[in-house]
Design a protein around this motif. Structure first.
Motif, PDB file in Angstrom:
ATOM      1  N   ARG B 115      55.380-134.543  -9.114  1.00  0.00           N
ATOM      2  CA  ARG B 115      54.439-135.093  -8.560  1.00  0.00           C
ATOM      3  C   ARG B 115      54.705-136.398  -9.419  1.00  0.00           C
ATOM      4  NH1 ARG B 115      51.946-136.700 -14.258  1.00  0.00           N
ATOM      5  NH2 ARG B 115      50.326-135.366 -14.225  1.00  0.00           N
ATOM      6  N   ASP B 116      55.676-136.845 -10.633  1.00  0.00           N
ATOM      7  CA  ASP B 116      56.144-137.568 -11.140  1.00  0.00           C
ATOM      8  C   ASP B 116      56.590-138.619 -10.118  1.00  0.00           C
ATOM      9  OD1 ASP B 116      55.074-137.285 -13.419  1.00  0.00           O
ATOM     10  OD2 ASP B 116      56.489-135.910 -14.295  1.00  0.00           O
ATOM     11  N   ARG B 122      50.595-138.750   3.676  1.00  0.00           N
ATOM     12  CA  ARG B 122      49.809-138.950   5.020  1.00  0.00           C
ATOM     13  C   ARG B 122      49.760-137.441   4.736  1.00  0.00           C
ATOM     14  NH1 ARG B 122      51.149-141.833  10.352  1.00  0.00           N
ATOM     15  NH2 ARG B 122      49.790-141.504  11.189  1.00  0.00           N
ATOM     16  N   PHE B 133      47.230-141.884   1.383  1.00  0.00           N
ATOM     17  CA  PHE B 133      46.931-142.773   0.800  1.00  0.00           C
ATOM     18  C   PHE B 133      47.898-143.227  -0.106  1.00  0.00           C
ATOM     19  CE2 PHE B 133      43.386-139.200   1.528  1.00  0.00           C
ATOM     20  CZ  PHE B 133      42.939-140.104   1.403  1.00  0.00           C
ATOM     21  N   GLY B 134      48.257-143.843  -1.686  1.00  0.00           N
ATOM     22  CA  GLY B 134      49.091-144.019  -2.127  1.00  0.00           C
ATOM     23  C   GLY B 134      50.266-144.828  -1.315  1.00  0.00           C
ATOM     24  N   ASN B 140      51.606-148.142  -7.956  1.00  0.00           N
ATOM     25  CA  ASN B 140      50.682-149.055  -6.839  1.00  0.00           C
ATOM     26  C   ASN B 140      49.446-148.038  -7.573  1.00  0.00           C
ATOM     27  OD1 ASN B 140      48.465-148.728  -5.250  1.00  0.00           O
ATOM     28  ND2 ASN B 140      50.234-147.273  -3.387  1.00  0.00           N
ATOM     29  N   VAL B 141      48.772-148.915  -7.725  1.00  0.00           N
ATOM     30  CA  VAL B 141      47.677-148.337  -7.895  1.00  0.00           C
ATOM     31  C   VAL B 141      46.100-148.459  -7.874  1.00  0.00           C
ATOM     32  CG1 VAL B 141      48.300-148.129 -10.860  1.00  0.00           C
ATOM     33  CG2 VAL B 141      46.585-150.470 -10.511  1.00  0.00           C
ATOM     34  N   GLY B 143      43.027-147.196  -4.931  1.00  0.00           N
ATOM     35  CA  GLY B 143      42.319-146.098  -5.500  1.00  0.00           C
ATOM     36  C   GLY B 143      42.915-144.973  -6.271  1.00  0.00           C
ATOM     37  N   PHE B 144      42.433-144.046  -6.548  1.00  0.00           N
ATOM     38  CA  PHE B 144      42.408-142.609  -7.143  1.00  0.00           C
ATOM     39  C   PHE B 144      44.214-142.242  -6.019  1.00  0.00           C
ATOM     40  CE2 PHE B 144      37.248-142.516  -7.228  1.00  0.00           C
ATOM     41  CZ  PHE B 144      37.813-142.672  -8.218  1.00  0.00           C
ATOM     42  N   ASP B 145      43.808-141.622  -7.231  1.00  0.00           N
ATOM     43  CA  ASP B 145      46.195-141.078  -7.358  1.00  0.00           C
ATOM     44  C   ASP B 145      45.689-139.866  -6.535  1.00  0.00           C
ATOM     45  OD1 ASP B 145      48.226-140.744  -6.601  1.00  0.00           O
ATOM     46  OD2 ASP B 145      49.037-140.901  -9.548  1.00  0.00           O
ATOM     47  N   VAL B 146      45.213-139.891  -5.242  1.00  0.00           N
ATOM     48  CA  VAL B 146      45.134-138.666  -4.460  1.00  0.00           C
ATOM     49  C   VAL B 146      46.671-138.221  -3.864  1.00  0.00           C
ATOM     50  CG1 VAL B 146      44.123-137.828  -1.712  1.00  0.00           C
ATOM     51  CG2 VAL B 146      42.727-139.103  -3.483  1.00  0.00           C
ATOM     52  N   ARG B 148      49.270-137.809  -5.618  1.00  0.00           N
ATOM     53  CA  ARG B 148      49.522-136.596  -6.324  1.00  0.00           C
ATOM     54  C   ARG B 148      48.500-135.712  -6.809  1.00  0.00           C
ATOM     55  NH1 ARG B 148      51.609-141.498  -9.127  1.00  0.00           N
ATOM     56  NH2 ARG B 148      54.034-141.123  -9.959  1.00  0.00           N
ATOM     57  N   LEU B 149      47.007-135.803  -6.219  1.00  0.00           N
ATOM     58  CA  LEU B 149      46.949-134.561  -6.900  1.00  0.00           C
ATOM     59  C   LEU B 149      47.306-133.434  -5.545  1.00  0.00           C
ATOM     60  CD1 LEU B 149      43.839-133.268  -7.708  1.00  0.00           C
ATOM     61  CD2 LEU B 149      42.834-134.765  -5.176  1.00  0.00           C
ATOM     62  N   GLY B 152      51.092-129.306  -5.744  1.00  0.00           N
ATOM     63  CA  GLY B 152      50.743-127.736  -6.309  1.00  0.00           C
ATOM     64  C   GLY B 152      49.093-127.549  -5.520  1.00  0.00           C
ATOM     65  N   LEU B 157      44.318-128.982   0.043  1.00  0.00           N
ATOM     66  CA  LEU B 157      43.690-130.038   0.683  1.00  0.00           C
ATOM     67  C   LEU B 157      43.689-130.543   1.315  1.00  0.00           C
ATOM     68  CD1 LEU B 157      43.358-131.121  -3.714  1.00  0.00           C
ATOM     69  CD2 LEU B 157      41.407-130.005  -2.322  1.00  0.00           C
TER      70      LEU B 157
END
Ligand SMILES: Cc1cc2nc3c(=O)[nH]c(=O)nc-3n(C[C@H](O)[C@H](O)[C@H](O)COP(=O)(O)OP(=O)(O)OC[C@H]3O[C@@H](n4cnc5c(N)ncnc54)[C@H](O)[C@@H]3O)c2cc1C
Lengths: 488, 351
Positions: B115-116, B122, B133-134, B140-141, B143-146, B148-149, B152, B157
Motif C-alpha cells: 500500500r505504501d 482503476r 482513483f489516485g 496526490n491528495v 479525494g479519499f485514498d480509495v 490504498r483501500l 489487501g 471492494l
C-alpha cells in the motif's frame, strides 16, 4: 430534524461537558478562528470549543450529532485550502489543547502524541534518542500533527522518506456519532480494510483525530547539499530526470525558477546565482560513505546535464543557507506583491518544461506575474501568483488563472493537489479530475463514517449538482458527463 | 475502451443484475489464501499489458492481469524494482493479485508495504462501473485514498483492472550477515539496528540464527559490515528469496500456518511451533494446531493480530474480532462499493 438550535442553546448544552473557558462565542473571541492559511476565505464560527480530553470530544460530537449541528475540526490553522474554514451555524472544534507527547518508545521507534502537538516538536522531543519524524512540511514549526494526518502532508524530504501516510503506525479518532475508533495497530498492518490509509488525507471529513502514533527514523549521520544553477529551465528538468534515472533517490530535490530564485535571494541572501533561469537544490543524506559517493555521482550528472554552476555545501551552516532561500520562498515572494496565491498541482516530471511554458504564457494572458517553486523530485509544483486584493477584480482573475493551472495539471496526467488538500479552494477542480461515478463513490465513503454528513460538510468532495452547475465537466472518452442533469 | 475491459464490465453488470456472486481470478497463485466461494469466475488473465512506464518518473502503470514476473523483468532491465518484494507463490502471479492480497516480502520493514507504493487504481465496482482513483504521480491528495483501500481488500471492494505503482532503484550492492543468537536477544538486536543509520534491508531469525541483509552503495554497505560484525554468508540472495516465496525448509509443515503480526519489540511469544521471525520482529510465523483463540490472544497481547495463512479450516480468512464500530464501517464500505455483495464473497468475513 427540528429547528437549528440557537447559539445560546448550543453553549448551554455544551457547558454540561466543558468548562467555561473551553467554549467561545463572542465575536472577538471567535475571530481568530475565522480563517486558516488561505485567508481569502473567512467565516466567523457560531461557537468554538476547545476540548482537552477524548471524553470531551466524544461528548461534544455526540451532542452535535443528535442536534444536527455541523462540526469542523481545526489544528493549527496553517492549512492552505480552507479545510478548517468554520461553518456559519456550526461548532468549530479546536484541537490546540491536545498538546501532550504521551509516550516515546525509542526501541520500537514510535511516538504516541496528541493531535495538537506541532510537527517539529515531535522531532525535538525524540532527538535525544537519535531519532526524528521525517515528514517536514515547510510550516513544521506551526502545523499540528493532527492537521498533517488530515492533509497527508509532505515535505522537502518526502521523495526518500515518504508522506505522512508512510510514517504512521496507528491513530485514534472519534466519529461524528461520538464513537471512539482505533485505526492501524502496533504491528505493521491491521486486520480488515486499510482504514488508516483512508483516514489519512481525509481532510477532517471522516473523524476527529485524538491520538496519533508516528514512526520515527534514525537521524542520518550526515547531510550535504548541492546548489546547481541552469540557464534554461528545461535543462534543469532533464537534470532531475537524469539523477533519478541513474538510480539515486536524493534526500531532497527542489527547483526554483528565475523569478522565485531572485525573490528568495533578495529576502534571505542565500547567495543564489541571480542570472540563473532555474536552480536545483539536491541533498544527500546517510552515512558519510554513502553521502560522499552520492554527491560525486550527482555532481557528474549535473555537469553533463548542463549546469552552469555547481556548489557543494562545505558545512552545516552552508547547507542550511542553501535551504534557507527555498524554505522562505513563500514569504520571499510575498514581499514582491501585496498578496500571493499558492498553487499545489502535481505533474509527471517529464511534462515540466511544457507546463511551465504554458504557465508563463497564461501569466501574460491574465496580466499576473508568477514565480515557480517545485518539489522536483516528486513532481509537486507550487506556482505562486502575485496579485493585489485591493484592486477590484484581481482576486477573481487570480482564482481563474489558478483554476486553469490546475486543469492543466490534470490534462498532462497529474492532479489538482499534491499536498495542500482540496478544502473549499479546489472543490470545483475536483469535477475536472473525477467523473460523477467517482465523486458519488467518495460520498459513499464519507457516509460509511458519517451518514448524516455533519463533519466538515461542503469540503473536499463537491456535490454532483455543483459540478454540473459550475459547468466544469469532466469529459472522458468524448462523452459528456451528467447527461441526466439539465444544462444551465 | 479495451475490449477485454468492456467484457469484464459486462460480466460484472450481468452478475449485479442477476445477483450472482463472482470469484475474481488472476493467476490463481494465491487462491489458497482467499477461499472465495462463488459459482462464477471472473477471469482477469486476459487483461494484460504495461500502460505506461517511464523509469525516470519512478512510476509504472500496468493492467491487472499482467504477470508479476514480466513486470519485474521489465523493471530490472532499467535497474528498478517493486521495493516491497511481493511474493509470487507460483509463476502465474499477476499484479492484480499482488494488490488484492496486499502481501509484502522481506524488505517490508525497511522499504514499506504494497500500500505504501500504490499511487492509483482503476477498478470495476460491484455495479459494473469503471472507476479511477489516485493517479500516476507520487504526490496526490485529491479525494479519499480509495487506491490504498483496495490493497489487501481481496477484491471485495472492486475488481482491480489497472494499477499505478511507485518503483525504486535496485540497490547497487547487497550482502547478508549471520550471527548465532537466541530469539529474545535477536529481537532486541533487530530493533536496535532500526534506530541506527545502518542500511539494513531485511532481517530474519530462525533456529538460533539471526540474519540481516544490507543493501545500498557498496562503500556504505562495506562500512556497515565493518561496524556490525557477523559472518557474511554466500547464499544470501537465495535465503531471502526462499522467505519471500515461503519455499524455505522451515515452511514445510503439515500443520496450519499462522502469521502473527505483532509489535516489533514484543518478546518471544512462547508458543510452540514458532518457525520464523521476520520484519525486524514484526512478523512471526507459527505452524501449529493451537486453538485459534489462543493465537489471536497471543497476537493481541503483543500489539497485533493473527491470521490463518495456510492449511487448517479454509472456511473464511479469519480476521479475528473487529471492534463493532469498525465492523459497521466495514459493512457500509462493502455496501457502498458492492451493494449486492457479488465480489469475492467471504471477505472481509464475519465481525
Ligand atoms: C508557510 C506554509 C508552508 C506550508 N508548507 C507545506 C508543505 O511543505 N507541505 C505540506 O504538505 N503542507 C504545507 N503547508 C500546509 C499546512 O501547513 C498543512 O496542510 C498542515 O498539515 C496543516 O496543519 P494544521 O494543524 O495547521 O491544520 P489546519 O489548517 O488547522 O487543518 C487542516 C485540515 O485538517 C483538519 N484537521 C485538523 N486537525 C484535525 C484533527 N485533530 N482531526 C481531524 N481533522 C483535523 C481540518 O478540519 C482541516 O480540514 C504549508 C502552510 C503554510 C502556511
Amino acid at each position: 430534524m427540528t429547528a437549528m438550535p440557537t447559539q445560546s442553546e448550543i453553549t448551554a448544552a455544551l457547558s454540561r461537558w466543558l468548562p467555561p473557558d473551553a467554549i467561545l462565542f463572542q465575536p472577538e473571541d471567535v475571530r481568530p478562528f475565522e480563517t486558516d492559511g488561505l485567508t481569502a476565505y473567512r467565516q466567523l464560527p457560531y461557537v468554538v470549543v476547545l476540548p482537552r480530553t477524548e471524553a470531551e470530544v466524544q461528548a461534544v460530537l455526540r451532542y452535535c450529532h443528535e442536534a444536527g449541528i455541523p462540526v469542523v475540526a481545526r489544528g493549527s490553522g496553517t492549512g492552505l485550502s480552507g479545510g478548517a474554514l468554520p461553518h456559519a451555524t456550526g461548532v468549530l472544534m479546536s484541537m490546540s489543547r491536545f498538546m501532550r507527547i504521551l509516550d516515546i518508545d525509542p526501541l520500537a521507534r514510535t511516538a504516541r502524541v496528541q493531535p495538537g502537538v506541532r510537527n517539529l516538536a515531535i522531532s525535538e522531543a525524540v532527538a535525544p534518542f537519535g531519532l526524528y519524524y521525517a515528514p517536514d512540511p515547510s510550516s513544521q514549526i506551526a502545523c499540528s500533527i493532527g492537521g498533517n494526518v488530515a492533509e497527508n502532508s509532505g515535505g522537502v524530504h518526502c521523495l526518500k522518506y515518504g508522506l505522512t501516510v508512510h510514517n504512521l503506525v496507528k491513530v485514534r479518532a472519534v466519529t461524528m456519532a461520538g464513537e471512539l475508533i482505533e485505526l492501524g495497530c502496533d504491528a505493521l498492518d491491521a486486520p480488515g480494510y486499510d482504514l488508516l490509509a483512508l483516514m489519512t488525507g481525509s481532510e477532517g471529513l471522516l473523524g476527529v483525530l485524538t491520538e496519533i502514533t508516528v514512526k520515527l527514523l534514525p537521524k542520518p549521520q550526515k547531510a550535504q547539499a548541492i546548489l546547481a544553477a541552469f540557464d534554461d529551465i528545461e535543462k534543469a528538468g532533464h537534470a532531475v530526470a537524469n539523477i533519478i534515472a541513474s538510480g539515486i533517490i536524493p534526500a531532497g530535490l527542489e527547483m526554483m525558477d528565475g523569478p522565485a530564485t531572485r525573490a528568495a535571494e533578495a529576502f534571505v541572501h542565500a547567495s543564489y546565482p541571480l542570472e540563473a533561469e532555474a536552480i536545483l537544490i539536491c541533498e544527500s543524506d546517510g552515512t558519510p560513505e554513502e553521502v560522499l559517493d552520492e554527491m560525486a555521482r550527482m555532481k557528474a550528472i549535473l555537469e553533463s546535464s548542463g549546469a552552469i554552476e555547481i556548489r557543494f555545501s562545505q558545512d552545516e551552516a552552508q547547507r542550511l543557507k542553501f535551504w534557507a532561500g527555498r524554505k522562505a520562498a513563500f514569504p520571499a515572494v510575498g514581499r514582491l506583491s501585496p498578496d500571493y496565491y499558492c498553487i499545489d498541482g502535481t505533474i509527471p516530471r517529464r511534462t515540466l518544461a511544457a507546463v511551465l511554458k504554458r504557465i508563463y504564457e497564461m501569466s501574460h494572458e491574465y496580466g499576473l506575474e508568477v514565480c515557480n517553486v517545485f518539489h522536483a523530485g516528486d513532481g509537486n509544483l507550487h506556482p505562486l501568483i502575485l496579485f493585489d486584493a485591493a484592486k477590484p477584480g484581481e482576486f477573481e482573475r487570480t482564482e481563474a488563472y489558478a483554476g486553469k493551472i490546475l486543469e492543466l495539471c490534470v490534462e498532462v496526467g497529474g492532479t489538482i493537489t499534491g499536498e495542500h488538500g482540496v478544502g473549499v479552494e479546489k472543490i470545483n477542480q475536483m469535477c475536472v479530475q473525477f467523473r460523477p461515478d467517482e465523486i458519488s463513490t467518495f460520498h459513499a465513503v464519507k457516509a460509511a463514517f458519517d451518514p448524516e454528513g455533519l463533519l466538515n460538510p461542503g469540503k473536499a468532495i463537491p456535490t454532483l449538482h455543483r459540478c454540473a452547475e459550475m459547468g466544469r465537466m469532466h469529459v472522458h472518452h468524448n462523452q459528456t458527463a451528467y447527461p441526466e442533469l439539465p444544462r444551465f | 475502451m479495451h475490449t477485454v475491459l468492456q467484457s469484464l464490465m459486462d460480466q460484472v453488470r450481468n452478475a449485479h443484475a442477476s445477483a450472482t456472486p463472482l470469484r475474481i481470478r488472476g493467476g490463481g497463485s494465491k487462491g489458497f489464501w482467499l477461499h472465495a466461494q462463488a459459482p462464477q469466475e471472473l477471469e482477469l488473465r486476459a487483461y494484460t499489458g504495461v500502460v505506461d512506464y517511464e523509469p525516470s518518473e519512478l512510476v509504472i502503470t500496468v493492467r491487472a492481469g499482467t504477470p508479476l514476473a514480466e513486470v519485474e523483468a521489465l523493471l530490472a532491465q532499467q535497474g528498478q524494482m517493486l521495493a516491497f518484494e511481493p511474493p509470487h507463490f507460483g509463476p502465474t502471479a499477476t499484479l492484480g493479485g499482488v494488490i488484492a492480497s496486499g502481501l509484502s516480502g522481506p524488505r517490508r520493514a525497511s522499504a514499506g508495504s504494497v500500500r505504501d507504493f500504490v499511487l492509483g487504481v482503476r477498478i470495476i465496482d460491484g455495479l459494473g462501473r469503471d472507476l479511477s482513483f489516485g493517479g500516476r504521480v507520487i504526490k496526490n491528495v485529491a479525494g479519499f485514498d480509495v487506491s490504498r483501500l483496495m490493497v489487501g481488500a481481496l477484491g471485495s471492494l472492486g475488481v482491480i483492472t489497472e494499477v499505478s505503482l511507485k518503483v525504486l532503484p535496485i540497490p547497487a550492492f547487497d550482502v547478508t550477515l549471520e550471527w548465532a543468537l537466541q530469539e529474545a536477544a535477536a529481537i532486541v538486536r533487530m530493533n536496535e539496528w532500526g534506530g541506527q543509520p545502518f542500511p539494513v534491508s531485511a532481517t530474519s531469525w530462525q533456529n538460533g540464527r539471526l540474519r540481516a541483509r544490507l543493501s545500498g552503495a557498496e562503500v556504505a554497505v562495506r562500512a556497515a559490515m565493518h561496524r556490525l560484525g557477523g559472518d557474511a554468508i554466500p547464499q544470501g540472495a537465495a535465503w531471502w528469496a526462499s522467505l519471500r516465496e515461503q519455499s524455505a525448509p522451515c515452511f514445510e509443515t503439515s500443520r496450519p500456518l499462522w502469521r502473527l503480526a505483532v509489535k516489533s519489540t514484543a518478546p518471544p511469544l512462547g508458543l510452540s511451533g514458532a518457525i520464523l521471525t521476520e520484519w525486524g520482529g514484526a512478523q512471526r510465523w507459527i505452524a501449529s494446531d493451537h486453538a485459534p483463540a489462543q493465537l489471536h490472544k497471543a497476537a493481541r497481547d503483543a500489539g497485533g493480530h493473527a491470521l490463518l495463512f495456510r492449511g487448517g479450516n479454509p472456511a473464511i480468512p479469519h480476521l479475528g474480532m473487529l471492534h463493532p464500530v469498525l465492523g459497521q464501517i466495514h459493512r457500509r464500505l462493502k455496501h457502498a462499493f458492492d451493494p449486492k455483495g457479488i465480489l469475492n464473497p467471504g471477505f472481509p468475513g464475519n465481525f
